[in-house]
Design an enzyme around this catalytic site. Structure first.
Site, PDB file in Angstrom:
ATOM      1  N   ALA A   6      -7.075   1.321  -2.939  1.00 33.09           N
ATOM      2  CA  ALA A   6      -6.049   0.441  -2.333  1.00 33.09           C
ATOM      3  C   ALA A   6      -4.616   0.948  -2.496  1.00 33.09           C
ATOM      4  O   ALA A   6      -3.672   0.243  -2.148  1.00 33.09           O
ATOM      5  CB  ALA A   6      -6.151  -1.001  -2.828  1.00 33.09           C
ATOM      6  N   ALA A   7      -4.442   2.178  -2.983  1.00 34.95           N
ATOM      7  CA  ALA A   7      -3.071   2.706  -3.075  1.00 34.95           C
ATOM      8  C   ALA A   7      -2.476   2.848  -1.669  1.00 34.95           C
ATOM      9  O   ALA A   7      -1.319   2.482  -1.423  1.00 34.95           O
ATOM     10  CB  ALA A   7      -3.062   4.052  -3.792  1.00 34.95           C
ATOM     11  N   GLY A   8      -3.279   3.373  -0.736  1.00 31.32           N
ATOM     12  CA  GLY A   8      -2.796   3.503   0.643  1.00 31.32           C
ATOM     13  C   GLY A   8      -2.515   2.141   1.260  1.00 31.32           C
ATOM     14  O   GLY A   8      -1.522   1.955   1.968  1.00 31.32           O
TER      15      GLY A   8
HETATM   16  O1  RIB Z   1      -8.713   0.966   0.908  1.00 29.81           O
HETATM   17  C1  RIB Z   1      -9.502   0.397  -0.096  1.00 29.81           C
HETATM   18  C2  RIB Z   1     -10.504  -0.528   0.497  1.00 29.81           C
HETATM   19  O2  RIB Z   1     -11.390   0.232   1.295  1.00 29.81           O
HETATM   20  C3  RIB Z   1     -11.395  -1.217  -0.507  1.00 29.81           C
HETATM   21  O3  RIB Z   1     -10.844  -2.431  -0.966  1.00 29.81           O
HETATM   22  C4  RIB Z   1     -12.690  -1.389   0.261  1.00 29.81           C
HETATM   23  O4  RIB Z   1     -12.981  -2.703   0.580  1.00 29.81           O
HETATM   24  C5  RIB Z   1     -12.562  -0.511   1.502  1.00 29.81           C
HETATM   25  O5  RIB Z   1     -12.334  -1.270   2.609  1.00 29.81           O
END
Ligand code: RIB
Length: 306
Positions: free
Chosen positions: A251-253
Site C-alpha cells: 500500500a505504499a503506492g
Molecule cells: O496495493 C496494495 C493492495 O493491493 C493490497 O491492499 C491488496 O488488497 C491489493 O489490492
C-alpha cells in the site's frame, strides 16, 4: 459533506502471511505470522486521501459475506462516504492473498469477488458524487469498462483525473489516455504499458515520454526507494524518496496516490503534492499492513517538523 475526492475502485480483505522469504513454485513454507487486514487499491487510496485531509467518497462493490461489512466499516470509521459502495448478494468480497518476506517485499494474488461486479452503471448511479468532486481516482482492480466510463465521465465533467494503472499486465486502451491528467504507474506497470524495460531513471523517462505521446498530460513513475519521476510536456523532475527503515511496502503506492490527490484537493501545487505524497508513502512502509499502515495528516506534519 460534499466529497472533493472520489475513488472508483476495489475493496479487498488482505490475508497476510509473513515469512522469511517468498515460497518457490511447488514449495510449502512455514511462515511467522498471519493477519486479516482491510485493503484493496481503491479503498487504500480512499483511506489515504481521507487521513491526509480530503473529504472522500468511495464507489465500489463488496460481497454479502462478513468481509464485505468489515471493509465498509473500515471506510466509515475514516468518515468516507460509502453510499455508493454496493453489496452484491451471493458474491464473495474481494480477497488478496499476500506474502511479505523479511526484506519487506511482497507477492500478491487477488480474487476480484465483488470488485468484478462493479459496472459502468454503478458509476452512473454515483454521478452526483463525481459532479460534486474535484479529483477522481481510478485503478485497475475493477472491470475495464467501469474504469473507462469513470475516466471519460470525469474528463467530461472537467475534474482532475488520476489513473493508477495497477495492477497492469498489458497496454491500456488508447482512448483512455486523453482523459488522464495524471497517470501514476510503478516501474513494472510502466513497462507493461509501454513495452519499454524500466530499470533506471533514464529508462523510466523514456517510458514516461512514451506515455505522454499516447496522450497522458502528466506521468509520475513511482520507483520505490528511488523516489518518483515526474514528466510533463515541459520536462522532467526526479524526486528522491525520504529515507526510512522499511517494514512492509504493501500500500505504499496507494498511500502516495491518495495523499497526492488530497494534496491537490487542498490547493497544493503538483510539486508540493508529490513531496507530501512521498512523506506519507515513506511513513506507510515503516508499518505493517495496508490500511493500518497509512499515516494521518498529524503524522506527516510531525515528520516534516522533526
Ligand atoms: O496495493 C496494495 C493492495 O493491493 C493490497 O491492499 C491488496 O488488497 C491489493 O489490492
Amino acid at each position: 459533506m460534499q466529497a472533493n475526492v472520489v475513488v472508483v475502485g476495489s475493496l479487498n480483505m488482505d490475508l497476510v502471511a509473513r515469512a522469511e522469504r517468498l515460497p518457490r513454485p511447488g514449495e510449502t513454507l512455514a511462515g511467522d505470522s498471519f493477519a486479516t487486514v482491510p485493503g484493496g487499491k481503491g479503498a487504500n487510496q480512499a483511506v489515504a486521501a481521507a487521513r491526509l485531509g480530503a473529504s472522500v467518497a468511495m464507489v465500489g462493490c463488496v460481497g454479502s459475506d462478513a468481509y464485505g461489512e468489515q471493509l465498509r466499516q473500515a471506510l466509515l470509521v475514516e468518515r468516507i462516504d460509502c453510499q455508493a459502495v454496493s453489496t452484491a448478494q451471493g458474491a464473495s468480497s474481494g480477497l488478496a492473498m499476500i506474502v511479505v518476506d523479511a526484506n519487506s517485499q511482497n507477492a500478491i494474488v487477488i480474487i476480484p469477488g465483488g470488485n468484478g461486479l462493479l459496472t459502468p452503471a454503478s458509476v452512473q448511479a454515483a454521478d452526483a458524487l463525481l459532479q460534486g468532486s474535484e479529483v477522481v481516482i481510478a485503478q485497475l482492480e475493477v472491470p475495464s469498462a467501469t474504469v473507462g466510463h469513470t475516466l471519460q465521465r470525469a474528463r467530461e465533467l472537467g475534474k482532475t483525473v488520476i489513473l493508477n494503472p495497477a495492477p497492469a499486465a498489458q497496454p491500456l486502451p488508447s482512448e483512455w489516455y486523453p482523459h488522464l491528467d495524471y497517470l501514476i504507474p510503478n516501474e513494472s506497470e510502466a513497462q507493461a504499458l509501454t513495452g519499454i524495460a524500466v530499470f533506471s531513471l533514464d529508462t523510466a523517462r523514456l517510458a514516461a515520454e512514451r506515455l505522454l505521446e499516447l496522450g497522458a498530460r502528466r506521468v509520475m513513475i513511482t520507483l520505490g526507494g528511488e523516489g518518483v519521476l515526474y514528466v510533463d510536456a515541459q520536462g522532467s523532475e526526479h524526486f528522491a524518496a525520504p529515507r526510512v527503515q522499511p517494514v512492509d511496502t504493501t500500500a505504499a503506492g496507494d498511500t502516495f496516490v491518495g495523499a497526492f490527490a488530497a494534496g491537490l484537493a487542498s490547493g497544493k501545487s503538483p510539486r508540493e503534492a508529490i513531496l507530501f505524497g512521498q512523506i506519507a508513502a515513506a511513513l506507510s512502509v515503516t508499518r505493517a499492513g495496508a490500511q493500518p499502515s497509512i499515516p494521518t495528516l498529524a503524522d506527516v506534519q510531525g515528520f516534516i517538523a522533526a
